[in-house]
Design a protein around this motif. Structure first.
Motif, PDB file in Angstrom:
ATOM      1  N   SER A  89       0.837  -1.201   0.000  1.00 45.18           N
ATOM      2  CA  SER A  89       0.000   0.000   0.000  1.00 45.18           C
ATOM      3  C   SER A  89       0.871   1.250   0.000  1.00 45.18           C
ATOM      4  O   SER A  89       0.662   2.160  -0.794  1.00 45.18           O
ATOM      5  CB  SER A  89      -0.924  -0.002   1.211  1.00 45.18           C
ATOM      6  OG  SER A  89      -1.817  -1.095   1.162  1.00 45.18           O
ATOM      7  N   SER A  90       1.817   1.288   0.921  1.00 45.99           N
ATOM      8  CA  SER A  90       2.761   2.399   0.962  1.00 45.99           C
ATOM      9  C   SER A  90       3.962   1.968   1.797  1.00 45.99           C
ATOM     10  O   SER A  90       3.909   0.970   2.516  1.00 45.99           O
ATOM     11  CB  SER A  90       2.129   3.659   1.542  1.00 45.99           C
ATOM     12  OG  SER A  90       1.768   3.466   2.893  1.00 45.99           O
ATOM     13  N   ILE A  91       5.033   2.752   1.697  1.00 46.38           N
ATOM     14  CA  ILE A  91       6.256   2.458   2.436  1.00 46.38           C
ATOM     15  C   ILE A  91       6.619   3.659   3.285  1.00 46.38           C
ATOM     16  O   ILE A  91       6.693   4.787   2.765  1.00 46.38           O
ATOM     17  CB  ILE A  91       7.412   2.104   1.492  1.00 46.38           C
ATOM     18  CG1 ILE A  91       7.024   0.916   0.606  1.00 46.38           C
ATOM     19  CG2 ILE A  91       8.669   1.778   2.298  1.00 46.38           C
ATOM     20  CD1 ILE A  91       8.084   0.525  -0.407  1.00 46.38           C
TER      21      ILE A  91
ATOM     22  N   GLY B  85      13.016   8.866   5.395  1.00 50.80           N
ATOM     23  CA  GLY B  85      11.575   8.837   5.547  1.00 50.80           C
ATOM     24  C   GLY B  85      10.878   9.028   4.211  1.00 50.80           C
ATOM     25  O   GLY B  85      11.508   9.349   3.193  1.00 50.80           O
ATOM     26  N   ARG B  86       9.569   8.843   4.223  1.00 48.39           N
ATOM     27  CA  ARG B  86       8.817   8.972   2.980  1.00 48.39           C
ATOM     28  C   ARG B  86       8.940  10.382   2.396  1.00 48.39           C
ATOM     29  O   ARG B  86       8.922  10.557   1.180  1.00 48.39           O
ATOM     30  CB  ARG B  86       7.350   8.610   3.199  1.00 48.39           C
ATOM     31  CG  ARG B  86       6.536   8.616   1.929  1.00 48.39           C
ATOM     32  CD  ARG B  86       5.183   7.970   2.080  1.00 48.39           C
ATOM     33  NE  ARG B  86       4.459   7.999   0.832  1.00 48.39           N
ATOM     34  CZ  ARG B  86       4.642   7.114  -0.155  1.00 48.39           C
ATOM     35  NH1 ARG B  86       5.500   6.131  -0.009  1.00 48.39           N
ATOM     36  NH2 ARG B  86       3.951   7.220  -1.284  1.00 48.39           N
ATOM     37  N   SER B  87       9.076  11.376   3.279  1.00 43.75           N
ATOM     38  CA  SER B  87       9.191  12.758   2.819  1.00 43.75           C
ATOM     39  C   SER B  87      10.598  13.114   2.374  1.00 43.75           C
ATOM     40  O   SER B  87      10.822  14.197   1.839  1.00 43.75           O
ATOM     41  CB  SER B  87       8.771  13.715   3.938  1.00 43.75           C
ATOM     42  OG  SER B  87       9.655  13.578   5.035  1.00 43.75           O
TER      43      SER B  87
ATOM     44  N   CYS C  21      18.974  -4.042   3.024  1.00 43.82           N
ATOM     45  CA  CYS C  21      17.877  -3.090   2.926  1.00 43.82           C
ATOM     46  C   CYS C  21      16.793  -3.482   3.933  1.00 43.82           C
ATOM     47  O   CYS C  21      16.557  -4.677   4.165  1.00 43.82           O
ATOM     48  CB  CYS C  21      17.337  -3.157   1.501  1.00 43.82           C
ATOM     49  SG  CYS C  21      15.866  -2.213   1.190  1.00 43.82           S
ATOM     50  N   ASN C  22      16.139  -2.474   4.503  1.00 45.77           N
ATOM     51  CA  ASN C  22      15.081  -2.704   5.482  1.00 45.77           C
ATOM     52  C   ASN C  22      13.998  -1.650   5.283  1.00 45.77           C
ATOM     53  O   ASN C  22      14.323  -0.481   5.005  1.00 45.77           O
ATOM     54  CB  ASN C  22      15.668  -2.613   6.894  1.00 45.77           C
ATOM     55  CG  ASN C  22      14.631  -2.738   7.978  1.00 45.77           C
ATOM     56  OD1 ASN C  22      14.060  -1.744   8.416  1.00 45.77           O
ATOM     57  ND2 ASN C  22      14.383  -3.949   8.418  1.00 45.77           N
ATOM     58  N   ALA C  23      12.741  -2.046   5.427  1.00 49.41           N
ATOM     59  CA  ALA C  23      11.674  -1.069   5.192  1.00 49.41           C
ATOM     60  C   ALA C  23      10.443  -1.384   6.020  1.00 49.41           C
ATOM     61  O   ALA C  23      10.148  -2.558   6.310  1.00 49.41           O
ATOM     62  CB  ALA C  23      11.305  -1.058   3.712  1.00 49.41           C
ATOM     63  N   ASP C  24       9.732  -0.319   6.386  1.00 47.67           N
ATOM     64  CA  ASP C  24       8.432  -0.429   7.057  1.00 47.67           C
ATOM     65  C   ASP C  24       7.351  -0.265   5.999  1.00 47.67           C
ATOM     66  O   ASP C  24       7.204   0.818   5.428  1.00 47.67           O
ATOM     67  CB  ASP C  24       8.285   0.651   8.129  1.00 47.67           C
ATOM     68  CG  ASP C  24       9.312   0.511   9.231  1.00 47.67           C
ATOM     69  OD1 ASP C  24       9.719   1.547   9.787  1.00 47.67           O
ATOM     70  OD2 ASP C  24       9.711  -0.628   9.534  1.00 47.67           O
ATOM     71  N   ILE C  25       6.588  -1.326   5.763  1.00 49.92           N
ATOM     72  CA  ILE C  25       5.681  -1.376   4.626  1.00 49.92           C
ATOM     73  C   ILE C  25       4.252  -1.648   5.082  1.00 49.92           C
ATOM     74  O   ILE C  25       4.005  -2.559   5.887  1.00 49.92           O
ATOM     75  CB  ILE C  25       6.129  -2.470   3.630  1.00 49.92           C
ATOM     76  CG1 ILE C  25       7.510  -2.109   3.062  1.00 49.92           C
ATOM     77  CG2 ILE C  25       5.111  -2.647   2.515  1.00 49.92           C
ATOM     78  CD1 ILE C  25       8.106  -3.150   2.148  1.00 49.92           C
TER      79      ILE C  25
ATOM     80  N   LEU D 273       1.201  -2.396   9.330  1.00 56.75           N
ATOM     81  CA  LEU D 273       2.563  -1.932   9.112  1.00 56.75           C
ATOM     82  C   LEU D 273       3.511  -3.034   9.562  1.00 56.75           C
ATOM     83  O   LEU D 273       3.497  -3.433  10.726  1.00 56.75           O
ATOM     84  CB  LEU D 273       2.840  -0.653   9.902  1.00 56.75           C
ATOM     85  CG  LEU D 273       4.208  -0.008   9.697  1.00 56.75           C
ATOM     86  CD1 LEU D 273       4.366   0.461   8.261  1.00 56.75           C
ATOM     87  CD2 LEU D 273       4.402   1.142  10.671  1.00 56.75           C
ATOM     88  N   MET D 274       4.319  -3.517   8.624  1.00 57.84           N
ATOM     89  CA  MET D 274       5.232  -4.603   8.941  1.00 57.84           C
ATOM     90  C   MET D 274       6.637  -4.246   8.470  1.00 57.84           C
ATOM     91  O   MET D 274       6.819  -3.412   7.579  1.00 57.84           O
ATOM     92  CB  MET D 274       4.764  -5.896   8.270  1.00 57.84           C
ATOM     93  CG  MET D 274       3.378  -6.339   8.746  1.00 57.84           C
ATOM     94  SD  MET D 274       2.860  -7.887   7.995  1.00 57.84           S
ATOM     95  CE  MET D 274       4.002  -9.029   8.789  1.00 57.84           C
TER      96      MET D 274
END
Length: 119
Positions: free
Chosen positions: A29-31, A52-54, A95-99, A105-106
């Motif tokens: 959906s988004s990261i 961050g996303r911004s 690489c690591n991400a909150d998705i 949110l995982m």
């Protein structure tokens, strides 16, 4: 399913440059935050950079001025541009991400890419 796939690692001489990429794919959906970690031989994994996303970024002191993290939200991809590489930068980079997917949110990890700085 969500996958993070890194690329761009390799062998480079001291003072050289590399650019790592990490593409997220799957039902996304988004990261939120995206990160690069590294792990030299041993148990400890070090957080190298966060974006961050911004676009707000943070770096560990040892790479400030040499590494640049960036992202392309349209491609769900994060990059790590590394210049003036030193032997102590040798490590496996993850690489690591909150998705967000399915309203949850995982946190996800890539498989890692080896960076070796040696003459």
């Amino acid at each position: 399913q969500v996958q993070l796939v890194e690329s761009g690692g390799g062998l480079v001489q001291p003072g050289g440059s590399l650019r790592l990429s990490c593409a997220a794919s799957g039902s996304i959906s988004s990261i939120n935050d995206m990160r690069w970690y590294r792990q030299a031989p041993g148990p400890q994994r070090e957080l190298v950079a966060t974006i961050g996303r911004s676009g707000i970024t943070n770096y560990v002191d040892s790479v400030k001025g040499r590494f640049t993290i960036s992202r392309d939200n349209a491609k769900n991809t994060v990059y790590l541009q590394m210049v003036s590489l030193k032997p102590e930068d040798t490590a496996v980079y993850y690489c690591n991400a909150d998705i967000y997917r399915n309203n949850r949110l995982m946190n996800y990890w890539g498989q890692g890419t080896q960076v070796t700085v040696s003459s």
